[in-house]
Design a protein around this motif. Structure first.
Motif, mmCIF file in Angstrom:
data_model
loop_
_atom_site.group_PDB
_atom_site.id
_atom_site.type_symbol
_atom_site.label_atom_id
_atom_site.label_comp_id
_atom_site.label_asym_id
_atom_site.label_seq_id
_atom_site.Cartn_x
_atom_site.Cartn_y
_atom_site.Cartn_z
ATOM 1 N N ALA A 193 0.826 -1.215 0.000
ATOM 2 C CA ALA A 193 0.000 0.000 0.000
ATOM 3 C C ALA A 193 0.854 1.256 0.000
ATOM 4 N N ILE A 194 1.838 1.313 0.898
ATOM 5 C CA ILE A 194 2.729 2.473 0.998
ATOM 6 C C ILE A 194 4.161 1.967 0.959
ATOM 7 N N PRO A 195 4.773 1.922 -0.226
ATOM 8 C CA PRO A 195 6.157 1.445 -0.319
ATOM 9 C C PRO A 195 7.118 2.374 0.423
ATOM 10 N N ALA A 196 8.283 1.867 0.729
ATOM 11 C CA ALA A 196 9.304 2.653 1.413
ATOM 12 C C ALA A 196 9.848 3.734 0.484
ATOM 13 N N PRO A 197 10.394 4.814 1.053
ATOM 14 C CA PRO A 197 10.937 5.897 0.203
ATOM 15 C C PRO A 197 12.004 5.411 -0.768
ATOM 16 N N TRP A 198 12.871 4.470 -0.320
ATOM 17 C CA TRP A 198 13.927 3.980 -1.211
ATOM 18 C C TRP A 198 13.354 3.155 -2.350
ATOM 19 N N THR A 199 12.214 2.493 -2.108
ATOM 20 C CA THR A 199 11.554 1.754 -3.192
ATOM 21 C C THR A 199 10.992 2.722 -4.233
ATOM 22 N N VAL A 200 10.366 3.800 -3.751
ATOM 23 C CA VAL A 200 9.820 4.817 -4.667
ATOM 24 C C VAL A 200 10.943 5.465 -5.458
ATOM 25 N N LEU A 201 12.068 5.750 -4.785
ATOM 26 C CA LEU A 201 13.205 6.368 -5.472
ATOM 27 C C LEU A 201 13.776 5.431 -6.532
ATOM 28 N N ARG A 202 13.853 4.138 -6.225
ATOM 29 C CA ARG A 202 14.359 3.167 -7.198
ATOM 30 C C ARG A 202 13.413 3.065 -8.402
ATOM 31 N N THR A 203 12.107 3.091 -8.135
ATOM 32 C CA THR A 203 11.133 3.053 -9.232
ATOM 33 C C THR A 203 11.259 4.290 -10.114
ATOM 34 N N ALA A 204 11.443 5.447 -9.492
ATOM 35 C CA ALA A 204 11.615 6.682 -10.272
ATOM 36 C C ALA A 204 12.856 6.597 -11.151
ATOM 37 N N GLY A 205 13.932 5.995 -10.621
ATOM 38 C CA GLY A 205 15.142 5.826 -11.422
ATOM 39 C C GLY A 205 14.910 4.940 -12.635
ATOM 40 N N HIS A 206 14.171 3.839 -12.441
ATOM 41 C CA HIS A 206 13.867 2.936 -13.563
ATOM 42 C C HIS A 206 13.010 3.646 -14.618
ATOM 43 N N LEU A 207 11.992 4.397 -14.166
ATOM 44 C CA LEU A 207 11.118 5.109 -15.107
ATOM 45 C C LEU A 207 11.889 6.182 -15.865
ATOM 46 N N TRP A 208 12.881 6.762 -15.219
ATOM 47 C CA TRP A 208 13.658 7.818 -15.882
ATOM 48 C C TRP A 208 14.612 7.220 -16.923
ATOM 49 N N THR A 209 15.244 6.115 -16.565
ATOM 50 C CA THR A 209 16.216 5.522 -17.489
ATOM 51 C C THR A 209 15.561 4.918 -18.719
ATOM 52 N N ASP A 210 14.335 4.407 -18.568
ATOM 53 C CA ASP A 210 13.692 3.819 -19.756
ATOM 54 C C ASP A 210 12.961 4.869 -20.604
ATOM 55 N N GLY A 211 13.027 6.151 -20.189
ATOM 56 C CA GLY A 211 12.485 7.237 -20.999
ATOM 57 C C GLY A 211 11.031 7.558 -20.751
#
Length: 284
Positions: A64-82
Motif C-alpha cells: 500500500a505504501i512502499p518505502a521511500p527507497w523503493t519509490v526512489l528506485r522506481t523513479a530511477g527505472h522510469l527515468w532511465t527507460d524514458g
C-alpha cells in the motif's frame, strides 16, 4: 554693557530606595522573528523522515505504501527507460499553456473591472457566476465543445488559474485608498501615469496572492485532466499504475506533482519579495 545670566536646570531621576538601580522595562517582542534559512523544507523533511522510519520498522504495508527507497528506485527505472522524462515534459507543457492563458485573462479582466464601473458591471457578475460553478464539472461540456484532445485540457486549466487571479487582483484594486486617486487628480497625472504609479503598486500584493493560488490550481487541475483520454503525462502514468496496482509508481507521480508545486510556489514568493521589497511586513 548688559550682562546675560543663564540658568541651568538639572533634572534628577525619581528617588529610589538606597542601593537600588531604577528598573528598566524590557520591550516584549511580538514579531515572528528572523526568517530561518530553508524553513519551508523542514515540514516535508520531517514527513519523509517519519515515512522512512515507519517503513524501516515494518509499520507500513509495502504493497500500500512502499518505502521511500523503493519509490526512489522506481523513479530511477522510469527515468532511465524514458517514460518519466516524456510524461514530465508533456505535463509541464499543458500546465504552462493553461497557466499563461489564465494569467493573461485574469489580469486583463481584473484591470477592466477594477478601473471602470462599466467593466465591473459587465465582468464581475459573470466571473462570480463562473466561480460558483465547479470547474471540473465543466469537463463534459468542454469535451462536447472542444473535442477530447488537448484543447479542452488547456481551457480547463486556464479557468482554474484565472479565477483566483481575477478575484485577488480585483480586490486589491478596489482596496486602493481613494485619497491616492484624489492626489493623482490634483497632481494632474495622465491615465497611463496613474495606472503605472498608483494602480499597479497598489494591486501587486493581491496579484501575487492570486498568482500563488493560480500556480497551485494549475497542478491540481492537471492531475484530473490527464486521466481523461490521455496517452502521456503524469496523470496518465498514475492512472495506468492504478489499473496494475503499482502503488510505487503512483507515489512517484504524486511526489513529482508535490515538488513542482513547492518549487513554483517558492519561485513566486521569491519574485514577490524582490518586487515588493519596499513593503515592511511580518514576512520580511
Amino acid at each position: 554693557m548688559t550682562t546675560v545670566t543663564t540658568t541651568t536646570t538639572t533634572t534628577t531621576a525619581p528617588a529610589t530606595a538606597a542601593g537600588q538601580l531604577p528598573r528598566v522595562r524590557r520591550r516584549r517582542r511580538l514579531s515572528p522573528g528572523r526568517r530561518l534559512p530553508a524553513a519551508r523544507l523542514a515540514g516535508p523533511l520531517a514527513v519523509l523522515t517519519l515515512w522512512a522510519a515507519a517503513s524501516a520498522a515494518g509499520s507500513l504495508d509495502p504493497a500500500a505504501i512502499p518505502a521511500p527507497w523503493t519509490v526512489l528506485r522506481t523513479a530511477g527505472h522510469l527515468w532511465t527507460d524514458g517514460t518519466l522524462p516524456t510524461d514530465v515534459l508533456t505535463s509541464l507543457e499543458r500546465a504552462g499553456y493553461g497557466f499563461a492563458i489564465g494569467l493573461t485573462a485574469g489580469v486583463l479582466l481584473a484591470l477592466a473591472s477594477g478601473l471602470s464601473r462599466t467593466g465591473e458591471a459587465l465582468i464581475d457578475g459573470t466571473v462570480q457566476l463562473n466561480r460558483a460553478i465547479p470547474t471540473l464539472g465543466l469537463i463534459p461540456l468542454f469535451i462536447l465543445w472542444l473535442g477530447i484532445g488537448e484543447t479542452f485540457k488547456i481551457a480547463i486549466i486556464a479557468i482554474v488559474v484565472y479565477i483566483p487571479l481575477y478575484l485577488n487582483t480585483h480586490a486589491a484594486l478596489s482596496g486602493i485608498d481613494s485619497r491616492f486617486v484624489e492626489l493623482a487628480e490634483v497632481q494632474g497625472l495622465s491615465r497611463f501615469t496613474f495606472i503605472r504609479q498608483v494602480v499597479i503598486p497598489g494591486a501587486l500584493p493581491g496579484f501575487f496572492v492570486g498568482l500563488r493560488l493560480g500556480v497551485t490550481g494549475s497542478w491540481l487541475g492537471l492531475v484530473v485532466l490527464e486521466q481523461i483520454n490521455a496517452t502521456s503525462g503524469l496523470g496518465y502514468l498514475m492512472f495506468q499504475a492504478q489499473n496494475y496496482g503499482q502503488s510505487d509508481v503512483i507515489l512517484v507521480g504524486l511526489l513529482i506533482y508535490g515538488v513542482f508545486g513547492l518549487v513554483s510556489d517558492s519561485v513566486v514568493r521569491l519574485i514577490e519579495r524582490r518586487v515588493l521589497a519596499w513593503r515592511r511586513t511580518l514576512s520580511n
